[in-house]
Design an enzyme around this catalytic site. Structure first.
Site, PDB file in Angstrom:
ATOM      1  N   LYS A 100      45.023  44.422  40.666  1.00 60.44           N
ATOM      2  CA  LYS A 100      43.592  44.454  41.194  1.00 60.44           C
ATOM      3  C   LYS A 100      43.384  43.173  41.653  1.00 60.44           C
ATOM      4  O   LYS A 100      43.291  42.189  40.810  1.00 60.44           O
ATOM      5  CB  LYS A 100      42.778  45.255  40.079  1.00 60.44           C
ATOM      6  CG  LYS A 100      41.383  45.411  40.585  1.00 60.44           C
ATOM      7  CD  LYS A 100      40.444  45.964  39.847  1.00 60.44           C
ATOM      8  CE  LYS A 100      39.006  46.435  40.611  1.00 60.44           C
ATOM      9  NZ  LYS A 100      38.175  47.020  39.629  1.00 60.44           N
ATOM     10  N   THR A 107      36.042  54.908  37.562  1.00 61.22           N
ATOM     11  CA  THR A 107      35.198  55.357  38.343  1.00 61.22           C
ATOM     12  C   THR A 107      35.302  56.490  39.070  1.00 61.22           C
ATOM     13  O   THR A 107      34.444  57.059  39.753  1.00 61.22           O
ATOM     14  CB  THR A 107      35.111  53.924  39.281  1.00 61.22           C
ATOM     15  OG1 THR A 107      34.764  52.842  38.759  1.00 61.22           O
ATOM     16  CG2 THR A 107      34.187  54.086  40.578  1.00 61.22           C
ATOM     17  N   SER A 149      37.848  51.836  32.104  1.00 62.22           N
ATOM     18  CA  SER A 149      38.987  51.231  31.895  1.00 62.22           C
ATOM     19  C   SER A 149      39.136  49.863  31.085  1.00 62.22           C
ATOM     20  O   SER A 149      40.099  49.471  30.478  1.00 62.22           O
ATOM     21  CB  SER A 149      40.260  51.318  32.827  1.00 62.22           C
ATOM     22  OG  SER A 149      39.959  50.295  33.719  1.00 62.22           O
ATOM     23  N   GLN A 150      37.987  49.394  31.024  1.00 64.18           N
ATOM     24  CA  GLN A 150      37.715  47.961  30.424  1.00 64.18           C
ATOM     25  C   GLN A 150      37.768  48.348  28.943  1.00 64.18           C
ATOM     26  O   GLN A 150      38.064  47.316  28.138  1.00 64.18           O
ATOM     27  CB  GLN A 150      36.473  47.311  31.073  1.00 64.18           C
ATOM     28  CG  GLN A 150      35.194  48.244  30.486  1.00 64.18           C
ATOM     29  CD  GLN A 150      34.567  49.252  31.670  1.00 64.18           C
ATOM     30  OE1 GLN A 150      35.422  49.635  32.472  1.00 64.18           O
ATOM     31  NE2 GLN A 150      33.378  49.136  31.910  1.00 64.18           N
ATOM     32  N   GLU A 164      58.549  22.154  34.121  1.00 62.11           N
ATOM     33  CA  GLU A 164      57.853  20.909  33.489  1.00 62.11           C
ATOM     34  C   GLU A 164      57.792  20.929  31.975  1.00 62.11           C
ATOM     35  O   GLU A 164      57.330  19.889  31.412  1.00 62.11           O
ATOM     36  CB  GLU A 164      56.223  20.856  34.070  1.00 62.11           C
ATOM     37  CG  GLU A 164      56.353  20.392  35.517  1.00 62.11           C
ATOM     38  CD  GLU A 164      54.666  20.620  35.925  1.00 62.11           C
ATOM     39  OE1 GLU A 164      54.300  21.060  36.630  1.00 62.11           O
ATOM     40  OE2 GLU A 164      54.021  19.248  35.421  1.00 62.11           O
ATOM     41  N   TYR A 208      26.348  52.563  38.914  1.00 60.28           N
ATOM     42  CA  TYR A 208      27.008  54.029  38.213  1.00 60.28           C
ATOM     43  C   TYR A 208      27.602  53.740  36.946  1.00 60.28           C
ATOM     44  O   TYR A 208      27.759  52.611  36.501  1.00 60.28           O
ATOM     45  CB  TYR A 208      27.750  54.348  39.440  1.00 60.28           C
ATOM     46  CG  TYR A 208      29.349  53.553  39.313  1.00 60.28           C
ATOM     47  CD1 TYR A 208      29.603  52.270  39.968  1.00 60.28           C
ATOM     48  CD2 TYR A 208      30.302  53.833  38.554  1.00 60.28           C
ATOM     49  CE1 TYR A 208      30.657  51.585  40.038  1.00 60.28           C
ATOM     50  CE2 TYR A 208      31.675  53.198  38.467  1.00 60.28           C
ATOM     51  CZ  TYR A 208      31.746  52.114  39.020  1.00 60.28           C
ATOM     52  OH  TYR A 208      32.744  51.195  38.910  1.00 60.28           O
ATOM     53  N   THR A 239      40.177  51.275  37.496  1.00 60.88           N
ATOM     54  CA  THR A 239      40.979  50.420  38.240  1.00 60.88           C
ATOM     55  C   THR A 239      40.897  49.106  37.582  1.00 60.88           C
ATOM     56  O   THR A 239      41.987  48.201  37.881  1.00 60.88           O
ATOM     57  CB  THR A 239      40.439  50.066  39.592  1.00 60.88           C
ATOM     58  OG1 THR A 239      39.251  49.674  39.476  1.00 60.88           O
ATOM     59  CG2 THR A 239      40.440  51.428  40.345  1.00 60.88           C
ATOM     60  N   ASP A 240      40.148  48.960  36.623  1.00 63.38           N
ATOM     61  CA  ASP A 240      40.107  47.497  36.048  1.00 63.38           C
ATOM     62  C   ASP A 240      41.406  47.400  35.248  1.00 63.38           C
ATOM     63  O   ASP A 240      41.981  45.995  35.152  1.00 63.38           O
ATOM     64  CB  ASP A 240      38.900  47.543  35.109  1.00 63.38           C
ATOM     65  CG  ASP A 240      37.545  47.170  35.714  1.00 63.38           C
ATOM     66  OD1 ASP A 240      36.677  47.129  34.973  1.00 63.38           O
ATOM     67  OD2 ASP A 240      37.445  47.171  37.003  1.00 63.38           O
TER      68      ASP A 240
HETATM   69  N1  DGL Z   1      34.757  50.262  34.764  1.00 58.23           N
HETATM   70  C1  DGL Z   1      35.707  50.086  35.773  1.00 58.23           C
HETATM   71  C2  DGL Z   1      36.869  51.018  35.367  1.00 58.23           C
HETATM   72  O1  DGL Z   1      36.740  52.000  34.552  1.00 58.23           O
HETATM   73  C3  DGL Z   1      35.536  50.976  37.078  1.00 58.23           C
HETATM   74  C4  DGL Z   1      36.451  50.382  38.214  1.00 58.23           C
HETATM   75  C5  DGL Z   1      36.795  51.473  38.632  1.00 58.23           C
HETATM   76  O2  DGL Z   1      37.468  52.326  37.881  1.00 58.23           O
HETATM   77  O3  DGL Z   1      37.091  51.500  39.847  1.00 58.23           O
HETATM   78  O4  DGL Z   1      38.206  50.462  35.317  1.00 58.23           O
END
Ligand code: DGL
Length: 347
Positions: free
Chosen positions: A183, A31, A77-78, A304, A44, A110-111
């Site tokens: 996250k 992002t 980053s997904q 357990e 976006y 951030t993902d």
């Molecule tokens: N598509 C998500 C990523 O690239 C967006 C989240 C972000 O970067 O904040 O991880």
């Protein structure tokens, strides 16, 4: 004054006194490089803007360091994957080693930032700062958080206080260690949390302040090396819930995965039908690691579940997504469940 001495003095006079640290920014997308349809729109696309545009948007970082950038990939980053991880780890080792940079900053979505940070924490063999940075709002948004995060990341990268602390994430003025960072919120700028000890430091007014160190092994104390690897072992994650279907775990077994992590209920517990598949998988040489879907707390050994009886590994302080990373790297070295459990006690 002899001629040779005069030449030496004239050369020395041209060298910049107090040369700034050399910081390389390796961009992967996210992002922070995202573009929205309008500044007020939450719609976006990540990974649209190049690293030079990001650097040009924050000229103040040039006051902190001799900054240059390179674009490794430009993805949300997904879509982060083993191929990028291996390329990134090898590149960071080269930049901090033979190419002599003083620090590396990595722009990243951030993902999955927490996963990339932990993978690098175990595979980068330098005590120089490696700082991952992203943003929760795209570069075109009102009050975009990326520029300030990037400035703070470079400030952290040039600070002596971050050397030897392992790979860190710098978000929202906070410094978080690779093992603990998670996250924790889908849209909040303050999304990252640092586990039970919280964040390990903060960046403010261009100064980094590190408050605590981590005691698990990392970077120069890591025994994992991917330099000669072109692929990683296959490890999947199965999510646990009431009346859980055994089909996902059986599918990983049928696909001949090397390891399976359980995101179990409570202290890493299985639903009974899944437990049966896990026992057979372990007996067939697929390493099972018990972790938990709970956001906090350890997954304890021999609680357990009698891990010693079934040769399961307990993830201890690692959540499922990080337990997967450590298991992948552990399987590059051994199939011995007791040796793997040692890794989970130390990293
Ligand atoms: N598509 C998500 C990523 O690239 C967006 C989240 C972000 O970067 O904040 O991880």
């Amino acid at each position: 004054m002899s001629f040779a001495l005069a030449v030496a003095v004239s050369i020395l006079a041209t060298l910049p006194l107090g040369a700034k640290p050399r910081v390389r920014i390796v961009a992967t997308g996210g992002t922070i490089a995202g573009v929205s349809a309008s500044s007020s729109s939450s719609a976006y696309t990540a990974g649209q803007v190049t690293i030079q545009t990001l650097i040009d948007a924050v000229p103040q970082i040039l006051d902190l360091a001799d900054v240059s950038g390179e674009q490794l990939v430009n993805i949300g980053s997904q879509d982060m994957n083993d191929e990028v991880w291996l390329a990134l780890s090898k590149r960071v080792n080269a930049l901090l080693g033979k190419e002599g940079y003083d620090a590396v900053v990595i722009t990243h979505g951030t993902d999955t930032m927490e996963e990339t940070a932990y993978f690098l924490n175990l595979t980068v063999h330098s005590d120089k700062p490696v700082i991952l940075v992203g943003s929760m709002r795209p570069s075109t948004a009102i009050s975009a958080d990326g520029p300030a995060n990037l400035y703070n990341a470079v400030a952290a990268a040039v600070s002596p206080s971050t050397r030897g602390k392992g790979v860190l994430c710098c978000m929202n003025n906070q410094l978080l260690d690779a093992k603990s960072v998670i996250k924790a919120h889908t849209i909040d700028c303050d999304t990252f949390e640092g586990g039970p000890a919280g964040y390990i430091g903060y960046v403010y007014n261009g100064e980094a302040h590190v408050l605590q160190s981590v005691n698990s092994r990392h970077t120069v104390n890591s025994e994992f090396d991917v330099e000669n690897l072109t692929s990683l072992p296959k490890v999947g994650i199965v999510y646990g819930y009431a009346n859980c279907s055994p089909i996902p775990m059986q599918a990983f077994v049928d696909a001949k995965f090397d390891g399976i992590v359980l995101a179990g209920v409570g202290d890493g517990n299985f639903y009974k039908d899944v437990f049966e598949v896990a026992q057979r998988a372990q007996a067939d040489g697929i390493q099972i690691v018990r972790s938990s879907r709970c956001p906090t707390g350890p997954t304890c050994l021999n609680s357990e579940v009698d891990d010693a009886k079934y040769h399961f590994v307990a993830s201890l302080d690692l959540n499922p997504q990080k337990a997967r990373i450590l298991l992948m790297l552990a399987l590059t070295k051994t199939r011995d469940w007791q040796q793997i459990q040692r890794f989970f006690m130390e990293y």
